[in-house]
Design an enzyme around this catalytic site. Sequence first.
Site, mmCIF file in Angstrom:
data_model
loop_
_atom_site.group_PDB
_atom_site.id
_atom_site.type_symbol
_atom_site.label_atom_id
_atom_site.label_comp_id
_atom_site.label_asym_id
_atom_site.label_seq_id
_atom_site.Cartn_x
_atom_site.Cartn_y
_atom_site.Cartn_z
ATOM 1 N N SER A 1 9.820 5.951 -3.543
ATOM 2 C CA SER A 1 9.592 4.760 -2.092
ATOM 3 C C SER A 1 7.927 5.414 -1.714
ATOM 4 O O SER A 1 8.216 6.893 -0.979
ATOM 5 C CB SER A 1 10.944 4.565 -0.945
ATOM 6 N N SER A 2 7.252 3.812 -0.716
ATOM 7 C CA SER A 2 6.357 4.861 -0.213
ATOM 8 C C SER A 2 7.258 5.152 1.513
ATOM 9 O O SER A 2 6.596 6.471 1.955
ATOM 10 C CB SER A 2 5.388 3.577 0.673
ATOM 11 N N GLY B 1 5.312 4.076 -8.795
ATOM 12 C CA GLY B 1 6.084 2.791 -8.840
ATOM 13 C C GLY B 1 5.715 1.791 -9.103
ATOM 14 O O GLY B 1 5.572 1.191 -10.020
ATOM 15 N N HIS B 2 4.674 1.815 -7.918
ATOM 16 C CA HIS B 2 3.390 0.530 -7.830
ATOM 17 C C HIS B 2 2.467 0.805 -9.286
ATOM 18 O O HIS B 2 2.327 -0.618 -10.176
ATOM 19 C CB HIS B 2 2.544 0.490 -6.424
ATOM 20 N N GLY C 1 0.549 -1.360 -0.091
ATOM 21 C CA GLY C 1 -0.113 -0.375 0.342
ATOM 22 C C GLY C 1 1.164 1.263 -0.545
ATOM 23 O O GLY C 1 1.922 1.041 -0.186
ATOM 24 N N ALA C 2 0.182 1.935 0.157
ATOM 25 C CA ALA C 2 0.815 3.544 0.408
ATOM 26 C C ALA C 2 1.165 3.637 -1.159
ATOM 27 O O ALA C 2 2.598 3.649 -1.460
ATOM 28 C CB ALA C 2 2.207 4.550 1.413
ATOM 29 N N GLN D 1 15.060 -8.141 -3.159
ATOM 30 C CA GLN D 1 13.796 -9.239 -2.750
ATOM 31 C C GLN D 1 13.511 -10.132 -4.209
ATOM 32 O O GLN D 1 13.077 -11.013 -4.389
ATOM 33 C CB GLN D 1 12.893 -8.536 -2.464
ATOM 34 N N LYS E 1 13.339 -2.109 -7.842
ATOM 35 C CA LYS E 1 13.729 -1.265 -6.714
ATOM 36 C C LYS E 1 14.038 -2.199 -5.594
ATOM 37 O O LYS E 1 15.075 -2.084 -4.631
ATOM 38 C CB LYS E 1 12.416 -0.319 -6.813
HETATM 39 P P1 AMP Z 1 5.874 -1.899 -1.819
HETATM 40 O O1 AMP Z 1 4.689 -1.515 -1.117
HETATM 41 O O2 AMP Z 1 7.113 -1.282 -0.900
HETATM 42 O O3 AMP Z 1 6.575 -3.851 -1.111
HETATM 43 O O4 AMP Z 1 6.086 -2.579 -3.055
HETATM 44 C C1 AMP Z 1 5.582 -3.843 -4.006
HETATM 45 C C2 AMP Z 1 6.104 -3.977 -4.846
HETATM 46 O O5 AMP Z 1 6.378 -1.868 -5.650
HETATM 47 C C3 AMP Z 1 7.590 -4.259 -4.986
HETATM 48 O O6 AMP Z 1 7.849 -5.532 -6.390
HETATM 49 C C4 AMP Z 1 8.665 -2.806 -4.926
HETATM 50 O O7 AMP Z 1 9.527 -3.495 -5.813
HETATM 51 C C5 AMP Z 1 7.951 -2.619 -6.102
HETATM 52 N N1 AMP Z 1 8.238 -0.865 -6.337
HETATM 53 C C6 AMP Z 1 8.511 0.358 -5.266
HETATM 54 N N2 AMP Z 1 8.568 0.804 -5.702
HETATM 55 C C7 AMP Z 1 9.494 0.689 -6.768
HETATM 56 C C8 AMP Z 1 9.914 1.931 -8.186
HETATM 57 N N3 AMP Z 1 10.161 3.569 -7.193
HETATM 58 N N4 AMP Z 1 9.536 1.281 -9.114
HETATM 59 C C9 AMP Z 1 9.583 0.466 -9.337
HETATM 60 N N5 AMP Z 1 8.864 -0.479 -8.798
HETATM 61 C C10 AMP Z 1 9.220 -0.369 -7.244
#
Ligand code: AMP
Length: 284
Positions: free
Chosen positions: A183-184, A34-35, A29-30, A151, A147
């Site tokens: 980034s969140s 990027g998401h 979430g948030a 992982q 990013k």
């Molecule tokens: P998270 O919500 O931070 O767990 O991220 C969920 C997915 O979105 C993960 O696969 C992250 O790698 C991807 N993600 C987060 N930030 C970015 C970004 N700036 N660019 C591309 N993918 C992203």
Amino acid sequence: MSELISTKADLRSALDQLSGSVALVMTMGALHEGHLSLVRAAKEAADHVVVSIFVNPLQFGPDEDFDSYPRQLEADTALLDTVGVDLVFAPEESEMYPREPLVRINPGPMATVYEGTTRPIHFAGVLQVVHKVLNLVRPDVAFFGQKDAQQLALIRTMVADLDMPVQIQAVPIKREETGLALSSRNTYLGEDEYIEALALNQALALGKDAARHGSSPEQVRDVSMKYLAEAPGVKLDYLAVVDPETFEDLVEVGVPAHGRGLIITAAWVGSTRLIDNREVRFDG
Ligand code: AMP
């Protein structure tokens, strides 16, 4: 409008209504652009898109930001509606973990280096939830961001080692115009910290430039590391040049046959821990 689902049973019935291929995007979430870039890639790849939103307690250490991690389901679903997805799966913790899971994924040695050094339980928690959500959604393809490169490498390894029937697709890092990777956690940054945080991307860009001009992994690491170590307001956690598939240190093992390297870094800006990375080539 996407359908908001909070239980595993409702998820299964909703999935049973769909015909055609399914792509999954897992998030905490948030949501930001990027998401959304993952969601757009997923839409291109499959007939239906499922987005999960779950702040997974298993992947946070005791001193980390699990409690303060931004939770904004309404804003997230509104943002997803601007792109259009079929299902949003946002379970409560009690739905995902009705009791503490006894059977655990052991992510192996790749989870003990870099992010895993500072966050020892992180990747075990990540793989546990990724495995579960893949089992719940059973997508044809799942999208993850470059990013979180370590992982991504670990998820690919899990899928290969356990013969999981899903295709894993990577999506490039989405950055702001300033170069800061979205980034969140960027919302934690104050105004001055935001400026200081730009040093991560700048350090990686310097390293990439050095590689383009024929520098070795060691020289690339040194040039990036020196910049970031001297950057005001930044406290370096690690910076390394690794094989993007195995996360082996290229300074130690040498350049792999595929010629690809990844400069990876993590640093604190104030109390916010940020990560970033950039691909480099070493074959001239
Ligand atoms: P998270 O919500 O931070 O767990 O991220 C969920 C997915 O979105 C993960 O696969 C992250 O790698 C991807 N993600 C987060 N930030 C970015 C970004 N700036 N660019 C591309 N993918 C992203």
